[in-house]
Enzyme design. Structure first.
Site, PDB file in Angstrom:
ATOM      1  N   ARG A  96      10.083  -3.623   1.066  1.00 52.50           N
ATOM      2  CA  ARG A  96       8.627  -3.677   0.988  1.00 52.50           C
ATOM      3  C   ARG A  96       8.109  -4.615   2.072  1.00 52.50           C
ATOM      4  NH1 ARG A  96      11.127  -4.762  -3.840  1.00 52.50           N
ATOM      5  NH2 ARG A  96      10.627  -3.502  -5.660  1.00 52.50           N
TER       6      ARG A  96
ATOM      7  N   HIS B  32       0.620   6.608  -7.991  1.00 49.89           N
ATOM      8  CA  HIS B  32       0.123   5.658  -8.999  1.00 49.89           C
ATOM      9  C   HIS B  32      -1.324   5.956  -9.344  1.00 49.89           C
ATOM     10  CE1 HIS B  32       3.649   3.078  -9.015  1.00 49.89           C
ATOM     11  NE2 HIS B  32       3.686   3.175  -7.688  1.00 49.89           N
TER      12      HIS B  32
ATOM     13  N   GLU C 134       2.217  -2.266   1.515  1.00 46.06           N
ATOM     14  CA  GLU C 134       3.301  -2.076   0.554  1.00 46.06           C
ATOM     15  C   GLU C 134       2.780  -1.189  -0.576  1.00 46.06           C
ATOM     16  OE1 GLU C 134       4.116  -5.166  -2.204  1.00 46.06           O
ATOM     17  OE2 GLU C 134       2.554  -6.479  -1.432  1.00 46.06           O
TER      18      GLU C 134
END
Lengths: 488, 126, 414
Positions: free
Chosen positions: A313, A52, A343
């Site tokens: 998660r 990400h 997470e």
């Protein structure tokens, strides 16, 4: 038993393995204990495999900081330890006008966090980047990337191992006793003395924390289900495609994720469940994902779905909400470093988390770098990715590269043997799968399991009970063909 | 016993004729639905003394495969099937084997022999 | 890289490939190379140790290995060159084949190619079975391989999803070796296997067949502990109130076969979505001139004898192509109409005798298969009984097809 370790790491996920690898730079005795039969068996191997770029995280949080830092570190790290890392970019797509403010919010957030290159693009540009996706507008993040989470975790563990750390698989921490200047850690495989413990137990971090005397944490497992699509339809997608998530979804919304190996993954859902080990796929979610997949890519057929799986998660809050609870990364008391609630974006943040943990340690201890540290772990050969000339050369040098074991993924006997004799000593069929990709394709082992089992038999001469799909109890067979008749 | 009707699927060939069998006190009076005369023979055999060919494997030593596939040389009474299977569990042969090779004579008093159905070579020593 | 020029390359050394190569040799094609990815010729027949093969071709019932052995011996007798442990990695439209073998990477330039790669089993992922993912879930063919070739027993208490022939055969096979098959579960209102297999494999051993049922869940973290089954409604949706749990350690899947055409796809060969196999004309020629297809890679067969016969035809046609014999243009399109799942071939010439091979969509009684040119009925063949499990051969002999552009095959009430 007289030996006293410097660090005992609990949990062989990407974070634990990254910390083990960073600690192995120094002159320390480190052991990593993993209760499963291999590393990356928990959340680390059960996610979208995305690096990400950092625009989802609320500014000024540890999550935002470590996400962006991790994203900066990953390309070099993946190169060093031999994990595939592909920068493919991401689109967050808005289909309606009222979704555009969300894109703007993400863009602003990303800019504060330090994400590079974010742009709002219009429908035309979206269809240039992604001809099969329709959108009104999209946030384009050119630096978002995909990686192989198994290879990353395995590579870190193997690199830690060659630099002197020990990776103990099938080793579950059962009890922790705190003495004046050391701990005794009881496991199913015996006990350890250690000066420090690092808890990177993911979904079980609350339990390990409690064992070490730090009560008050509770992990709420939140399941995300995925479908994996056949490589044959991999060409339908070029980038990561994310929706504007529904309110209070607790996740990023069901998205389409290309994998580094050419599949597309679809998911994840988000459902709170009771047991962290509950990785079942559920009918409603499976159908919902199928429907959503077809909405986005109408060309998909049933045979294009080759597998479903789920990952959990480790959340620190019990309900779906967009409220952010930050990572807990701290030394609770001297010698006990806790990592709780790691997470998403944990995979991306892992190198930055490891860096932070080393930072915590350096505040109180002087760490001596080893001259012998070797940061490099060779990337395993992927025969299927080579040119014909490269293939020809490899086979000429080693005939086992000329024998295809897994036809769907074109995995050779040599690659399977290398996976089977992996440095960590993981011996299950799944361990071979996540290393070599044998049985990860469209037949899901129907054709290659017999061949893989034959190789396990020839190479390891195992007892019947040791031919397993994954960990203890996951036996492939109950006996020889005639055994039931003989018992009778 | 009064007249009765039994439905059977003929398994002689893949045509799988659906047969209607008319019985009078257990005696076959008429068979309908058969495409060939074998259907009538099948009904007679299936109702009075069902027979089956059994196919299985036996353990093979010294071969390129660990098992040799075998079958009964002719159909055996259905009730003998499990006796033959129990017997095969303890049979062991040595490679090489040829198709049709006799493995067990008159297996389980069934009247049929067990014969190999696969050619399997000896494993070469390195 | 080892480069070779060859007249005819046959990809796949199972029943289709062997029969195709032999037929081409009969037509005096000298330069044939048969390429097999496994260690031995014979394909899936090697593990099909049950009998029932060969009735149509040899007029006797053979086991799979015996059937295969007859062809293997002919391959040797006719001195047809074959490679084992050789996997074709790519096929390009100009008939360049790249293959991997321990002896090296092969670059084969063929004048004609016959595709005979067979099919693969549909998996759990394809049909989205919910639940956990423990050990003990096998496709039926995979379990058959372990039990019959590798000497491993996959389980003791078994549930089988799908009543296709492999599932039925495995139900008997497992029972014979001492396992208990608790249920064969079929989502359709009828079995998709041959009736004789229902009789010989289930009825003989009192194995219950649950029609209109499916598996709704797999339970167990490490090894399968139970599966849940439920009745389905007419749209295949499970009715939750009918759920029952069956304790077992194994779930076998026999839920259909898919022609394995990844190689064909990558080679630019057009695929018929109904068969999953290449689009072919009456000569079994694919959309690429000089490339032929036969056997289960073309469409999934229920009887190997028909595979062999189809493959022989492909071999003959490839030989004709190589010797320069012109074939008639195939311009008449064959369309699978109402009640017909598929028809093979896709195109015919209308000028020579040919057969259509087709499957119906659902079982029925007292039907007729009609051939139509637009609305005009050209022929009508009565069928007392039709079953999707059984392929139907329809002869077009004696039919005047002049001026016909499209021939529609329909199933109608008789």
């Amino acid at each position: 038993m007289s030996e006293v370790l410097d660090y005992l790491i609990v949990g062989g996920g990407v974070v634990g393995c990254n910390i083990a690898r960073e600690l192995s730079r120094f002159d320390l005795k480190t052991v990593l204990c993993e209760k499963e039969c291999d590393v990356a068996m928990g959340t680390s191997g059960r996610n979208s495999g995305v690096a990400h770029a950092g625009f989802y995280m609320i500014p000024k949080t540890l999550k935002a900081e470590l996400n962006v830092r991790g994203h900066q570190m990953l390309p070099a790290l993946c190169e060093e330890i031999g994990a595939q890392y592909n920068v493919i970019g991401k689109l967050v797509v808005a289909e309606k006008d009222d979704e555009i403010p969300y894109l703007l919010k993400l863009k602003r957030q990303g800019e504060i966090n330090g994400t590079q290159g974010l742009r709002l693009i219009d429908a035309d540009e979206v269809s240039k980047i992604e001809p099969n996706i329709r959108a009104l507008k999209a946030l384009y993040s050119p630096t978002s990337a995909i990686l192989d989470p198994f290879q990353l975790t395995i590579g870190l563990a193997e690199n830690a191992l060659i630099n002197g750390a020990r990776i103990e698989l099938n080793t579950e921490v059962l009890e922790i006793k705190h003495h004046e200047d050391y701990f005794t850690v009881e496991t199913n495989k015996g006990s350890y003395k250690t000066r420090n413990i690092i808890n990177s137990a993911g979904l079980y971090a609350d339990k390990i924390s409690a064992l070490a005397g730090v009560e008050g944490y509770r992990i709420y497992p939140c399941r995300g289900e995925y479908h994996v699509l056949d490589k044959g339809v991999g060409h339908l997608l070029n980038t990561l495609v994310y929706p504007v998530p529904p309110k209070d979804s607790g996740g990023l919304g069901v998205h389409l994720t290309p994998t580094v190996d050419g599949n597309i993954m679809l998911g994840p859902s988000a459902d709170y469940i009771n047991e962290p080990c509950d990785l079942a796929n559920t009918p409603d979610v499976m159908n919902q994902l199928l429907d959503e997949a077809r909405l986005m890519l109408p060309a998909l057929k049933r045979k294009d779905f080759i597998r479903s799986f789920a990952g959990n998660r480790p959340k620190l809050i019990p309900t779906s909400s967009n409220e952010t609870v930050d990572y807990v990364i701290k030394e609770e008391y001297e010698g006990f470093i806790n990592l709780v609630g790691i997470e998403s974006p944990g995979l991306t943040a892992a190198p930055a988390i490891a860096e932070r943990v080393i930072g915590l340690i350096k505040k109180r201890d002087e760490l001596i770098e080893k001259k012998s540290f070797n940061p490099k772990r060779d990337k395993p050969v992927r025969f299927s990715r080579l040119t014909d000339e490269q293939k020809a050369r490899l086979i000429a040098a080693e005939p086992a590269y000329g024998q295809i074991v897994c036809r769907c993924e074109t995995v050779t006997k040599k690659e399977v043997l290398d996976a089977l004799h992996n440095p960590l000593g993981a011996k299950s069929i799944n361990s071979i799968k996540i290393r070599s990709r044998a049985s990860m394709g469209r037949c899901q082992g129907g054709f290659c399991w017999p061949k893989i089992v034959q190789l396990i038999e020839d190479e390891l001469k195992p007892e019947l009970k040791d031919i397993r799909l994954c960990g203890a109890g996951s036996n492939m067979f109950i006996g020889k063909t005639k055994d039931l008749r003989r018992i009778k | 016993m009064a007249d009765s009707i039994k439905k059977l699927v003929c398994i002689i060939c893949p045509n799988s004729c659906e047969l209607t069998v008319y019985l009078d006190e257990g005696e076959i009076t008429k068979v309908k639905g058969n495409l060939c005369p074998k259907g009538v023979d099948y009904v007679r055999e299936e109702l009075y003394s069902p027979m089956r060919t059994v196919t299985s494997t036996v353990e093979l030593k010294g071969g390129v495969l660990p098992l040799a596939s075998v079958k009964t040389s002719k159909p055996i009474p259905k009730e003998k099937i499990m006796d033959v299977m129990d017997l095969l569990a303890d049979v062991m042969v040595w490679a090489p084997v040829e198709v049709g090779q006799l493995i067990v004579e008159n297996a389980g008093e069934s009247g049929a022999n067990i014969i190999s159905t696969k050619k399997i070579n000896k494993k070469r020593k390195h | 890289m080892k480069r070779r020029e060859i007249d005819l390359a046959v990809i796949g050394g199972g029943p289709a490939g062997m029969a195709a190569a032999l037929a081409a040799r009969e037509k005096n094609i000298k330069d044939i190379l048969l390429i097999e990815r496994n260690h031995r010729l014979g394909g899936i027949l090697k593990q099909c140790i049950h009998d029932g093969f060969g009735i149509e071709l040899f007029n006797e019932t053979l086991t799979g290995p015996e059937y295969a052995q007859r062809y293997v011996e002919k391959i040797h007798d006719k001195r047809i060159e074959y490679l084992t442990d050789t996997m074709v990695l790519s096929l390009s439209p100009d008939k360049k084949i790249i293959g991997a073998s321990p002896d090296g990477l092969l670059d084969i330039r063929a004048k004609a190619v016959i595709l005979a790669m067979g099919c693969r089993e549909r998996t759990r992922g394809n049909i989205a079975i919910p639940g956990s993912r423990p050990a003990g879930v096998y496709t039926a063919g995979c379990a058959q391989n372990f039990i019959n070739l590798k000497n491993y027993m996959v389980g003791k208490d078994v549930v089988i999803l799908g009543s296709g022939d492999i599932g039925l055969i495995m139900a008997r096979r497992l029972t014979l070796e001492g396992a208990r098959v608790h249920a064969v579960v079929e989502v359709l209102p009828y079995s998709s296997g041959l009736p004789r297999n229902i009789r010989q494999c289930l009825t003989d051993y009192d194995i219950p067949l649950y029609l209109n049922h499916t598996v709704t869940g797999v339970c167990g973290l490490k090894r399968v502990e139970s599966v849940r089954i439920a009745e389905v409604d007419d749209r295949w949706r499970p009715k939750p109130e009918t759920t029952k749990e069956i304790k077992c350690d194994t779930l076998l899947l026999s839920v259909g076969l898919i022609p394995e055409n990844e190689l064909s796809n990558a080679g630019g060969i057009k695929i018929n979505p109904d068969t999953g196999g290449p689009i072919v004309d009456e000569n079994l020629q694919t959309s690429i001139s000089g490339v032929y297809a036969c056997g289960n890679v073309l469409h999934v067969h229920d009887i190997v004898d028909w595979v062999s016969m189809e493959a022989s035809k492909a071999g003959v046609k490839a030989a004709e192509y190589l010797t320069g014999i012109k074939t008639s243009e195939c311009n008449i399109k064959i369309k699978a109409g109402c009640g017909i799942r598929y028809v093979m071939p896709d195109m015919i010439s209308g000028t020579r005798e040919t057969d259509l091979f087709l499957r119906v969509s659902a079982p029925g009684r007292n039907k007729k298969i009609t051939l139509k040119d637009k609305k005009k009925i050209l022929s009508s063949v009565p069928k007392v009984r039709v079953n999707p499990a059984e392929m139907i051969k329809l002869s077009l002999n004696g039919l005047d097809l002049s001026g016909v552009n499209e021939l529609e095959v329909q199933l109608e009430d008789g």
